[in-house]
Design an enzyme around this catalytic site. Structure first.
Site, PDB file in Angstrom:
ATOM      1  N   ARG A 167     -67.502  41.949  27.397  1.00 47.19           N
ATOM      2  CA  ARG A 167     -68.001  40.277  28.012  1.00 47.19           C
ATOM      3  C   ARG A 167     -67.199  39.158  27.976  1.00 47.19           C
ATOM      4  O   ARG A 167     -67.216  38.931  27.106  1.00 47.19           O
ATOM      5  CB  ARG A 167     -69.891  40.269  27.937  1.00 47.19           C
ATOM      6  N   HIS A 209     -66.967  44.083  32.121  1.00 49.27           N
ATOM      7  CA  HIS A 209     -66.073  45.830  32.380  1.00 49.27           C
ATOM      8  C   HIS A 209     -64.718  45.109  33.575  1.00 49.27           C
ATOM      9  O   HIS A 209     -64.386  45.966  33.856  1.00 49.27           O
ATOM     10  CB  HIS A 209     -66.372  46.697  31.451  1.00 49.27           C
ATOM     11  N   HIS A 259     -62.817  54.571  27.817  1.00 46.05           N
ATOM     12  CA  HIS A 259     -64.786  54.696  27.554  1.00 46.05           C
ATOM     13  C   HIS A 259     -65.120  55.674  27.386  1.00 46.05           C
ATOM     14  O   HIS A 259     -65.776  55.976  28.229  1.00 46.05           O
ATOM     15  CB  HIS A 259     -65.361  53.419  28.706  1.00 46.05           C
ATOM     16  N   TYR A 268     -67.431  58.739  25.745  1.00 43.42           N
ATOM     17  CA  TYR A 268     -68.287  59.187  25.406  1.00 43.42           C
ATOM     18  C   TYR A 268     -67.985  60.073  24.284  1.00 43.42           C
ATOM     19  O   TYR A 268     -67.716  62.070  24.965  1.00 43.42           O
ATOM     20  CB  TYR A 268     -69.479  59.648  26.226  1.00 43.42           C
ATOM     21  N   GLU A 271     -65.419  52.551  21.336  1.00 47.04           N
ATOM     22  CA  GLU A 271     -64.084  51.382  22.780  1.00 47.04           C
ATOM     23  C   GLU A 271     -62.970  50.168  21.913  1.00 47.04           C
ATOM     24  O   GLU A 271     -63.760  48.888  20.777  1.00 47.04           O
ATOM     25  CB  GLU A 271     -65.090  50.483  23.240  1.00 47.04           C
TER      26      GLU A 271
END
Length: 317
Positions: free
Chosen positions: A64, A88, A161, A163, A282
């Site tokens: 951010r 992002h 990114h 997961y 990340e």
């Protein structure tokens, strides 16, 4: 949107040129069976509406930036904002761009390399930025290398990114986790860093010693930046169910750990899913770093080379 894959005897990687995305990452469990340890969409077209940045390469600035923007060399730059933050990389960012396949190598150390040229003023950032990402398999290691060069001073903060779920489905609450960090970044109501650091002690953020993610404290989910005390390794994740252990090492000073409470199994390859189905690592510099001089700098000068290298080592334990 094209798929490209490489493999060795330990790992198979399937990538997409759209967003330089990791679509599947397959390794062996304790019984020798294949497990896809990352989340991915069943229908590739769903990556065009990938609000969770699943598997994607994130940039020009991961994390951010406050809505007021930032300064470089005394020049002010505005940023695109939603919900009071620039997230992002902006409205689209690198996750929603078609990248160019530079090379694909097979053999003992197979690799895939993608490139993207971000033009001057794209999303408001200065400088023509040439970005490369290399995905490489070296025995039981999955290596991600981001590199970037610019023709004007700019800011850069790239990350992947993925997961992860080492069971391939279900939940990560029964995974064991260790993170080599004593602090997380303090943040305001918009999840923008305040510039302070908060101790993880006596909180559900504390993984200085290995424990199950869902144990000890009432788990409320994590979406926070860990300030790394050690980055080799920075974290170790383990599933007793499959026996798969993943060790994470990086040259970055921080890692955003993100554990979404829910994901839509109807559109994902990974089924069935439960509450807290995955965890992100990340590896990056800190959010809003241009506005905090004491944070590690995200300033990339003309002629310099940015590099973010992260290694995921898989083994059976």
């Amino acid at each position: 949107m094209k798929k490209y894959s490489i493999e060795n005897k330990y790992i198979k990687l399937i990538t997409l040129d759209y967003g330089a995305t990791v679509h599947q990452l397959i390794t062996k469990d304790k019984n020798g069976d294949d497990v896809n340890v990352v989340m991915g969409f069943e229908n590739l077209e769903d990556y065009r509406n990938n609000s969770g940045y699943i598997g994607a390469s994130v940039g020009r600035f991961a994390g951010r930036i406050r809505k007021e923007g930032y300064h470089i060399n005394n020049n002010h730059y505005d940023v695109y904002t939603e919900n009071n933050v620039h997230l992002h990389g902006g409205k689209e960012g690198f996750s929603f761009k078609k990248w160019t396949l530079e090379s694909i190598e097979n053999g003992e150390e197979p690799s895939i390399k993608f490139s993207y040229l971000s033009p001057d003023k794209e999303e408001g950032y200065p400088g023509n930025l040439k970005v490369l990402v290399t995905y490489k398999l070296v025995e039981n290691q999955f290596i991600i290398i981001y590199e970037a060069t610019t023709d004007q001073d700019t800011i850069v903060n790239l990350t992947n990114h993925n997961y992860y779920n080492l069971n391939g489905n279900g939940t990560i609450l029964n995974h064991e986790l260790q993170i080599n960090a004593e602090h997380i970044l303090s943040k305001d109501a918009d999840a923008i860093p305040t510039g302070d650091f908060t101790s993880v002690e006596n909180s559900h953020f504390d993984f200085r010693t290995t424990r199950e993610i869902g144990s000890t404290f009432e788990f409320k989910g994590i979406d926070d930046t860990y300030v790394l005390k050690e980055n080799n390794p920075l974290a170790i994740l383990h599933s007793k169910q499959t026996g798969i252990e993943m060790e994470v090492a990086s040259n970055q000073p921080g890692v955003v750990i993100y554990t979404p409470e829910k994901m839509n199994e109807d559109i994902l390859l990974n089924k069935p899913l439960e509450t807290y189905p995955s965890i992100c690592f990340e590896t990056e510099k800190f959010s809003d770093a241009p506005n905090h001089p004491h944070f590690p700098s995200t300033h990339l000068k003309k002629g310099d080379v940015y590099k973010n290298e992260t290694t995921f080592t898989f083994r059976i334990k």
